[in-house]
Scaffold this motif. Structure first.
Motif, PDB file in Angstrom:
ATOM      1  N   PRO A  28      14.418   4.706   5.049  1.00  0.00           N
ATOM      2  CA  PRO A  28      14.271   5.583   3.880  1.00  0.00           C
ATOM      3  C   PRO A  28      14.312   4.801   2.580  1.00  0.00           C
ATOM      4  N   ALA A  29      13.501   5.229   1.629  1.00  0.00           N
ATOM      5  CA  ALA A  29      13.510   4.622   0.306  1.00  0.00           C
ATOM      6  C   ALA A  29      14.767   5.022  -0.451  1.00  0.00           C
ATOM      7  N   ARG A  30      15.216   4.144  -1.335  1.00  0.00           N
ATOM      8  CA  ARG A  30      16.328   4.472  -2.219  1.00  0.00           C
ATOM      9  C   ARG A  30      15.813   5.223  -3.451  1.00  0.00           C
ATOM     10  N   GLY A  31      16.657   5.313  -4.460  1.00  0.00           N
ATOM     11  CA  GLY A  31      16.366   6.183  -5.594  1.00  0.00           C
ATOM     12  C   GLY A  31      15.136   5.842  -6.400  1.00  0.00           C
ATOM     13  N   LEU A  32      14.973   4.573  -6.775  1.00  0.00           N
ATOM     14  CA  LEU A  32      13.866   4.202  -7.655  1.00  0.00           C
ATOM     15  C   LEU A  32      12.524   4.460  -6.987  1.00  0.00           C
ATOM     16  N   CYS A  33      12.366   3.982  -5.746  1.00  0.00           N
ATOM     17  CA  CYS A  33      11.106   4.206  -5.035  1.00  0.00           C
ATOM     18  C   CYS A  33      10.916   5.682  -4.701  1.00  0.00           C
ATOM     19  N   SER A  34      12.004   6.399  -4.452  1.00  0.00           N
ATOM     20  CA  SER A  34      11.901   7.840  -4.204  1.00  0.00           C
ATOM     21  C   SER A  34      11.438   8.571  -5.462  1.00  0.00           C
ATOM     22  N   TYR A  35      11.883   8.087  -6.607  1.00  0.00           N
ATOM     23  CA  TYR A  35      11.471   8.693  -7.876  1.00  0.00           C
ATOM     24  C   TYR A  35       9.964   8.563  -8.067  1.00  0.00           C
ATOM     25  N   TYR A  36       9.425   7.382  -7.846  1.00  0.00           N
ATOM     26  CA  TYR A  36       7.997   7.163  -8.077  1.00  0.00           C
ATOM     27  C   TYR A  36       7.124   7.662  -6.932  1.00  0.00           C
ATOM     28  N   ALA A  37       7.561   7.474  -5.685  1.00  0.00           N
ATOM     29  CA  ALA A  37       6.737   7.900  -4.547  1.00  0.00           C
ATOM     30  C   ALA A  37       6.887   9.386  -4.264  1.00  0.00           C
ATOM     31  N   GLU A  38       8.031   9.975  -4.623  1.00  0.00           N
ATOM     32  CA  GLU A  38       8.330  11.398  -4.456  1.00  0.00           C
ATOM     33  C   GLU A  38       8.375  11.823  -2.986  1.00  0.00           C
ATOM     34  N   ARG A  39       8.842  13.035  -2.781  1.00  0.00           N
ATOM     35  CA  ARG A  39       9.027  13.529  -1.415  1.00  0.00           C
ATOM     36  C   ARG A  39       7.704  13.467  -0.634  1.00  0.00           C
ATOM     37  N   GLY A  40       7.786  12.915   0.570  1.00  0.00           N
ATOM     38  CA  GLY A  40       6.596  12.778   1.408  1.00  0.00           C
ATOM     39  C   GLY A  40       5.908  11.441   1.269  1.00  0.00           C
ATOM     40  N   GLY A  41       6.277  10.670   0.263  1.00  0.00           N
ATOM     41  CA  GLY A  41       5.619   9.401   0.011  1.00  0.00           C
ATOM     42  C   GLY A  41       5.892   8.345   1.078  1.00  0.00           C
ATOM     43  N   ILE A  42       4.920   7.471   1.282  1.00  0.00           N
ATOM     44  CA  ILE A  42       5.036   6.359   2.221  1.00  0.00           C
ATOM     45  C   ILE A  42       4.627   5.087   1.508  1.00  0.00           C
ATOM     46  N   LEU A  43       5.441   4.030   1.648  1.00  0.00           N
ATOM     47  CA  LEU A  43       5.104   2.717   1.103  1.00  0.00           C
ATOM     48  C   LEU A  43       5.116   1.702   2.241  1.00  0.00           C
TER      49      LEU A  43
ATOM     50  N   PHE B 113       0.857  -1.183   0.000  1.00  0.00           N
ATOM     51  CA  PHE B 113       0.000   0.000   0.000  1.00  0.00           C
ATOM     52  C   PHE B 113       0.896   1.236   0.000  1.00  0.00           C
ATOM     53  N   PHE B 114       0.395   2.333  -0.565  1.00  0.00           N
ATOM     54  CA  PHE B 114       1.227   3.535  -0.647  1.00  0.00           C
ATOM     55  C   PHE B 114       0.391   4.795  -0.541  1.00  0.00           C
ATOM     56  N   SER B 115       1.052   5.863  -0.086  1.00  0.00           N
ATOM     57  CA  SER B 115       0.468   7.196  -0.047  1.00  0.00           C
ATOM     58  C   SER B 115       1.420   8.144  -0.752  1.00  0.00           C
ATOM     59  N   LEU B 116       0.912   8.883  -1.742  1.00  0.00           N
ATOM     60  CA  LEU B 116       1.737   9.789  -2.536  1.00  0.00           C
ATOM     61  C   LEU B 116       1.248  11.223  -2.380  1.00  0.00           C
ATOM     62  N   GLN B 117       2.156  12.121  -1.984  1.00  0.00           N
ATOM     63  CA  GLN B 117       1.819  13.531  -1.877  1.00  0.00           C
ATOM     64  C   GLN B 117       1.923  14.241  -3.222  1.00  0.00           C
ATOM     65  N   SER B 118       2.708  13.678  -4.125  1.00  0.00           N
ATOM     66  CA  SER B 118       2.894  14.264  -5.444  1.00  0.00           C
ATOM     67  C   SER B 118       2.992  13.151  -6.481  1.00  0.00           C
ATOM     68  N   VAL B 119       2.470  13.415  -7.674  1.00  0.00           N
ATOM     69  CA  VAL B 119       2.587  12.456  -8.777  1.00  0.00           C
ATOM     70  C   VAL B 119       3.203  13.146  -9.993  1.00  0.00           C
ATOM     71  N   HIS B 120       4.027  14.169  -9.707  1.00  0.00           N
ATOM     72  CA  HIS B 120       4.684  14.932 -10.773  1.00  0.00           C
ATOM     73  C   HIS B 120       5.508  14.023 -11.685  1.00  0.00           C
ATOM     74  N   ASN B 121       6.332  13.146 -11.104  1.00  0.00           N
ATOM     75  CA  ASN B 121       7.197  12.285 -11.910  1.00  0.00           C
ATOM     76  C   ASN B 121       6.398  11.261 -12.714  1.00  0.00           C
ATOM     77  N   LEU B 122       5.321  10.761 -12.121  1.00  0.00           N
ATOM     78  CA  LEU B 122       4.460   9.827 -12.857  1.00  0.00           C
ATOM     79  C   LEU B 122       3.852  10.515 -14.076  1.00  0.00           C
ATOM     80  N   ALA B 123       3.558  11.793 -13.928  1.00  0.00           N
ATOM     81  CA  ALA B 123       3.026  12.547 -15.063  1.00  0.00           C
ATOM     82  C   ALA B 123       4.111  12.821 -16.097  1.00  0.00           C
ATOM     83  N   GLN B 124       5.307  13.163 -15.627  1.00  0.00           N
ATOM     84  CA  GLN B 124       6.389  13.504 -16.548  1.00  0.00           C
ATOM     85  C   GLN B 124       6.876  12.300 -17.360  1.00  0.00           C
TER      86      GLN B 124
END
Length: 276
Positions: free
Chosen positions: A255-270, A154-165
């Motif tokens: 803390p998430a590493r790069g790949l999960c940080s890219y998709y979940a973005e700052r503030g994200g929780i997985l 399960f995940f919570s995303l504060q931003s989906v900017h990268n998913l859009a880009q």
């Protein structure tokens, strides 16, 4: 020697006393790239991508990367992020076939988790646990595959900017989410795709959604793995709330590493959970 191999979406860099290899993915824009290894500057990557208007995307480890990761193992258990969103599994499988053609005595099994992050983390832990029990290669593969039927992400995303880009969601929708302060709460579907479940405002609502989903799926106090993207406060608050409800639960935050940080973005929780 038994080797455990995964890609960097697992968020693990090393494991003490275990032959473990993480094959890094790469995050790219037209101007810059970040290899998801121990040298990645995640804070810089997040800052750069947050203001970047062009296309960004990820690249999976190459076949050669996977073959190098398999080297030296007599038995290799490998696991990747979902094949529905990445070519990582296909590359790992192609490498396994090539490696075994050259080394027919080596046994390799590649798991497609249809997930990522903490759920992949749980599978790697289960593989090591099963191996420590002295089970055969075939028994480990069967039991680990069954285990994936009893875990969820399960995940919570504060931003989906990268998913859009990178073209995975509509840019207009992404902009609205950012402006309205809405957080997307979702899960990894049975097909390994991102499946939105709810829209939340505020930390309390996010925590309520995590608890509600765990209860809905019958969580009874097993393992919970929680990764965060520069949001340790919410991760710890969530962990503390879950510990009150399920004191016997085995909970780890990191803390998430790069790949999960890219998709979940700052503030994200997985959150990855195991169910009976």
């Amino acid at each position: 020697m038994v080797k455990f191999v995964t890609d960097s979406s697992c968020d693990l860099l090393s494991i003490p006393d275990v032959s473990f290899v993480s094959a890094p993915l790469t995050i790219r824009t037209a101007k810059e790239q970040w290899i998801d290894d121990e040298n990645i500057d995640i804070h810089h990557m997040l800052n750069t991508l947050a203001s970047y208007k062009g296309r960004s995307y990820t690249s999976c480890p190459s076949i050669e990367d996977w073959m190098k990761a398999y080297e030296g193992g007599d038995i290799v258990y490998a696991a990747t992020l979902t094949s529905a969103l990445s070519g990582t599994y296909n590359a790992a499988m192609a490498a396994a076939h090539q490696y075994q053609a050259a080394h027919p005595e080596v046994k390799i099994h590649v798991f497609d988790t249809l997930s990522t992050g903490p759920e992949l983390h749980l599978l790697m832990e289960k593989l090591m646990e099963l191996n420590e029990k002295g089970l055969s290669f075939e028994e480990v593969c069967v039991q680990a595959q069954d285990y994936l039927q009893h875990t969820r992400l399960f995940f919570s995303l504060q931003s989906v900017h990268n998913l859009a880009q990178n073209g995975r969601i509509n840019k207009t929708i992404a902009a609205a989410i950012g402006l309205l302060g809405i957080r997307i709460f979702g899960t990894a579907s049975e097909k390994g795709e991102l499946e939105p479940l709810a829209k939340c405002r505020g930390d309390k609502k996010v925590i309520s959604e995590f608890i509600g989903q765990l209860r809905k799926h019958g969580f009874s106090g097993g393992k919970l793995r929680i990764s965060h993207v520069e949001n340790p406060e919410l991760a710890d608050t969530l962990a503390n709330q879950l510990k009150k409800l399920w004191p016997q639960a085995d909970i780890l935050t990191y803390p998430a590493r790069g790949l999960c940080s890219y998709y979940a973005e700052r503030g994200g929780i997985l959150l990855g959970a195991e169910f009976n």
